[in-house]
Scaffold this motif. Structure first.
Motif: not given
Length: 250
Positions: A185-192, A194-200, A202-209
């Motif tokens: 899940x953390x790495x989905x956030x990293x990909x997003x 990289x794609x410029x979807x910062x808010x998206x 952050x959502x993934x990183x909060x899921x990981x936490x």
């Protein structure tokens, strides 16, 4: 983000293959004995166990030496070659590791090849040969398609190849099989991100936490994202939290 399968996973593989040595196995062979194939195999198994034990105590050179001798005693058995290659990879001797693991792959029955493919893929990844890593991981997943760690490694490989949609697809497969695998899940956030979807992201990183409140990496990622969005106070506070969770990020 880019983790490697620890040696304990190798131990689990070996145990699953019924790899046990007799209590009488010795590390050194008397020069005058002419041992039968069965005895050589038993000696090889004993050396494998010694190599694993030595590796646990960070005795890399001694462990590799034991594994090399095991391959000489049982050159047609894939297990000592697999162990040797794995130990060489632990020592970051990537070319040697790949050579030994390729030998193991050739000798292994098809049912036992998947973990060898995965290890070769890991070695290629660590060496920086991401295309080679992808090929080996894909081949292993053909044999063992439900392995979350291999799917995760393939996702990381696609990430390094800038194949972002493919990377997300692999990470999603990981989460589907293991919802607690927060690193995917953390790495989905990293990909997003990289794609410029910062808010998206952050959502993934909060899921990981939410899965692991002590996970420092997604916490630090959120800190960087918040700071970049102009929320410096929140970003710094979150960064301090990340450092307190894991001092290595200091």
């Amino acid at each position: 983000m880019f983790k490697r399968i620890p040696l304990i996973s190798l131990v689990v593989y070996l145990m699953a293959w019924g790899l046990t040595a007799p209590a009488t196995a010795q590390a050194l062979l008397p020069y005058t004995l002419q041992l039968e194939p069965k005895q050589l195999e038993e000696q090889s198994l004993g050396l494998i166990q010694e190599a694993i034990a030595l590796s646990r105590f960070q005795q890399s050179d001694l462990a590799i030496a034991r594994a090399q001798l095991a391959t000489q005693l049982a050159p047609k058995d894939y297990k000592p070659w697999f162990l040797l290659g794995s130990l060489q990879a632990e020592a970051q001797k990537w070319d040697q590791a790949i050579e030994s693991l390729q030998r193991a792959k050739t000798l292994a029955a098809k049912a036992n090849q998947a973990p060898v493919y995965f290890s070769i893929g890991s070695a290629y990844f660590q060496k920086g040969d991401y295309q080679g890593a992808a090929s080996e991981l894909q081949a292993g997943l053909q044999l063992q398609p439900d392995n979350p760690e291999a799917l995760f490694d393939l996702g990381n490989t696609y990430y390094k190849l800038n194949r972002y949609p493919d990377a997300i697809a692999q990470y999603q497969k990981v989460v589907a099989k293991d919802p607690k695998f927060w690193a995917a899940i953390n790495n989905i956030g990293l990909v997003k991100y990289e794609q410029g979807d910062v808010d998206g992201a952050i959502v993934e990183w909060r899921k990981a936490i939410a899965i692991d409140a002590k996970a420092a990496e997604p916490t630090l990622a959120i800190a960087i994202a918040l700071y970049g969005k102009g929320q410096q106070t929140d970003g710094v506070a979150t960064g301090i939290k990340a450092v307190n969770l894991d001092k290595r990020y200091a």
